[in-house]
Design a protein around this motif. Sequence first.
Motif, PDB file in Angstrom:
ATOM      1  N   LEU A  91      93.446  67.060  78.012  1.00 28.90           N
ATOM      2  CA  LEU A  91      94.611  67.631  77.350  1.00 28.90           C
ATOM      3  C   LEU A  91      95.466  68.446  78.313  1.00 28.90           C
ATOM      4  N   ALA A  92      96.765  68.398  78.090  1.00 25.66           N
ATOM      5  CA  ALA A  92      97.679  69.266  78.827  1.00 25.66           C
ATOM      6  C   ALA A  92      97.455  70.703  78.349  1.00 25.66           C
ATOM      7  N   PRO A  93      97.680  71.687  79.204  1.00 23.59           N
ATOM      8  CA  PRO A  93      97.471  73.086  78.819  1.00 23.59           C
ATOM      9  C   PRO A  93      98.356  73.504  77.636  1.00 23.59           C
ATOM     10  N   VAL A  94      97.753  74.210  76.707  1.00 22.24           N
ATOM     11  CA  VAL A  94      98.446  74.804  75.559  1.00 22.24           C
ATOM     12  C   VAL A  94      97.804  76.158  75.296  1.00 22.24           C
ATOM     13  N   ASP A  95      98.392  76.925  74.393  1.00 21.99           N
ATOM     14  CA  ASP A  95      97.808  78.219  74.040  1.00 21.99           C
ATOM     15  C   ASP A  95      96.490  78.061  73.285  1.00 21.99           C
TER      16      ASP A  95
END
Length: 163
Positions: A91-95
């Motif tokens: 996954l791409a970075p998210v909060d």
Amino acid sequence: MKLYGVVGWKNAGKTGLMERLVTEITGRGFTVSTVKHAHHRFDVDHPGKDSHRHRVAGATEVLLASRNRFALMHELRDEDEPSLDALLSKLAPVDLVLIEGYKRDAHPKVEAHRSVTGNPLIAPDDPTVRAVASDTALDLDRPVFDLDDTKAIADFILSETGL
């Protein structure tokens, strides 16, 4: 990335709670991704579509892309199911990543519970279940929220994750 799960037995309201939490938390300005574990066979592709034809022909991965989105399908064939950690690394970075299912993994979770299902609670035997969202009052050693009180559940998750 912070992780928080939503677990519960079938028809407990997990997916509805996930949907409401994504709306609530992204509405507060946080980025959110989701992971959903499926115990049954599923397919996001359909016979006759080009991407399906590629997979049937033997491709290990098929990436379907447009200007609006892309989807990467990976055929496991004879490989073991990847661990949650392996999937999260893609996954791409998210909060925040909200995870539906994976009830036996070690991340913190809220349990969705509907009394009409007659299923037992997971929480009493699982310390990773930090709270329960239920349609009925419960006497537990951890917070219990109304299943429909999305704001309070979101507040709890954001507090727990430090967001």
